[in-house]
Design a protein around this motif. Structure first.
Motif, PDB file in Angstrom:
ATOM      1  N   ARG A 104       0.811  -1.221   0.000  1.00  0.00           N
ATOM      2  CA  ARG A 104       0.000   0.000   0.000  1.00  0.00           C
ATOM      3  C   ARG A 104       0.847   1.275   0.000  1.00  0.00           C
ATOM      4  O   ARG A 104       0.292   2.379  -0.003  1.00  0.00           O
ATOM      5  N   ALA A 109       1.977   0.753  -6.654  1.00  0.00           N
ATOM      6  CA  ALA A 109       1.234   0.303  -7.832  1.00  0.00           C
ATOM      7  C   ALA A 109       1.829   0.910  -9.104  1.00  0.00           C
ATOM      8  O   ALA A 109       1.942   0.233 -10.138  1.00  0.00           O
ATOM      9  N   ARG A 113       3.241  -0.962 -12.454  1.00  0.00           N
ATOM     10  CA  ARG A 113       2.760  -0.656 -13.808  1.00  0.00           C
ATOM     11  C   ARG A 113       3.934  -0.342 -14.737  1.00  0.00           C
ATOM     12  O   ARG A 113       3.973  -0.790 -15.881  1.00  0.00           O
ATOM     13  N   LEU A 175      -3.222  -5.159  -3.927  1.00  0.00           N
ATOM     14  CA  LEU A 175      -2.406  -4.544  -4.977  1.00  0.00           C
ATOM     15  C   LEU A 175      -2.967  -4.674  -6.381  1.00  0.00           C
ATOM     16  O   LEU A 175      -3.125  -3.674  -7.085  1.00  0.00           O
ATOM     17  N   TRP A 176      -3.244  -5.892  -6.813  1.00  0.00           N
ATOM     18  CA  TRP A 176      -3.488  -6.123  -8.237  1.00  0.00           C
ATOM     19  C   TRP A 176      -4.664  -5.350  -8.809  1.00  0.00           C
ATOM     20  O   TRP A 176      -4.561  -4.859  -9.956  1.00  0.00           O
ATOM     21  N   GLN A 178      -5.416  -2.388  -8.232  1.00  0.00           N
ATOM     22  CA  GLN A 178      -4.936  -1.023  -8.464  1.00  0.00           C
ATOM     23  C   GLN A 178      -4.265  -0.864  -9.829  1.00  0.00           C
ATOM     24  O   GLN A 178      -4.212   0.234 -10.381  1.00  0.00           O
ATOM     25  N   GLN A 182      -7.962   2.705 -11.163  1.00  0.00           N
ATOM     26  CA  GLN A 182      -7.378   3.846 -10.460  1.00  0.00           C
ATOM     27  C   GLN A 182      -8.140   4.157  -9.176  1.00  0.00           C
ATOM     28  O   GLN A 182      -7.575   4.669  -8.211  1.00  0.00           O
ATOM     29  N   GLU A 183      -9.445   3.864  -9.164  1.00  0.00           N
ATOM     30  CA  GLU A 183     -10.268   4.215  -8.004  1.00  0.00           C
ATOM     31  C   GLU A 183     -10.202   3.182  -6.889  1.00  0.00           C
ATOM     32  O   GLU A 183     -10.793   3.371  -5.826  1.00  0.00           O
ATOM     33  N   TRP A 184      -9.473   2.086  -7.099  1.00  0.00           N
ATOM     34  CA  TRP A 184      -9.425   1.015  -6.095  1.00  0.00           C
ATOM     35  C   TRP A 184      -8.648   1.493  -4.873  1.00  0.00           C
ATOM     36  O   TRP A 184      -7.448   1.716  -4.927  1.00  0.00           O
ATOM     37  N   ALA A 185      -9.343   1.663  -3.759  1.00  0.00           N
ATOM     38  CA  ALA A 185      -8.690   2.161  -2.544  1.00  0.00           C
ATOM     39  C   ALA A 185      -9.422   1.637  -1.312  1.00  0.00           C
ATOM     40  O   ALA A 185     -10.092   2.394  -0.606  1.00  0.00           O
TER      41      ALA A 185
END
Length: 209
Positions: A104, A109, A113, A175-176, A178, A182-185
């Motif tokens: 995190r 992330a 990428r 993690l994955w 993300q 982009q909004e994964w939080a």
């Protein structure tokens, strides 16, 4: 040179190193590895090119330093030491939370990428990320499982598979997503619930009651 002066210069060098690593991380994420030059990193960091090359003679040296910084478990609570053996549930929860904390970290992330995008042209980036980043933590967990299995508290025939399963349950949530969303939080409570579920699932498979 007095000890005070020496300490001052070390502090200045450390501060400039931090600026360089921050700037390089941003530029690698924005432009990619290939289009990021050391001169551009120096400009973004606000340091001279001489300072840049003194700290990091090559771009490969700079990338290695970034990977080590991202995966430095020693800066997290518990450090990079293995949990005390004797209570597999407590030890696995501690390792799971430490792993989630690493995944995190801001920019983690983005680092993944960039490595994935550049891997076809620069396969050595993926190797550095694996060898200096993921692999040391993987081995820490594997060694802990081996210790608990040797003491009869876990029943693990294949420690590599078991480690992969445990860490995979955590990274697949933390993690994955993300990398694509982009909004994964997810929040702290969701992360902790995932870690606890992963540990309970692991113990149901490998625990000795």
């Amino acid at each position: 040179m007095t000890p005070t002066t020496s300490a001052y210069h070390r502090g200045v060098a450390s501060a400039k190193r931090t600026l360089i690593l921050t700037a390089a991380t941003e530029l690698f994420s924005e432009l990619g590895y290939d289009k990021t030059s050391l001169a551009r990193v120096a400009e973004r960091a606000g340091v001279s090119t001489a300072t840049m090359f003194k700290q990091f003679p090559t771009k490969a040296d700079l990338f290695r330093a970034i990977v080590l910084q991202f995966w430095d478990a020693g800066t997290d609570p518990g450090g990079d030491a293995s949990p005390e053996p004797g209570d597999p549930r407590a030890g696995l929860l501690a390792l799971g939370r430490r792993y989630a904390g690493l995944l995190r970290r801001p920019g983690m992330a983005g680092l993944h990428r960039m490595v994935i995008a550049e891997a076809p042209r620069f396969p050595e980036l993926a190797r550095v990320q694996f060898d200096l980043g993921k692999e040391p933590f993987f081995e820490l967990v594997r060694a802990y499982l081996g210790t608990e299995a040797a003491a009869g508290r876990l029943e693990v025939a294949d420690d590599v598979r078991a480690t992969t399963e445990l860490l995979g349950m955590i990274s697949n949530f933390v993690l994955w997503p993300q990398l694509l969303l982009q909004e994964w939080a997810p929040g702290d409570a969701e992360i902790d619930a995932t870690i606890e579920s992963a540990v309970e699932t692991f113990l149901a498979r490998y625990g000795r009651g």
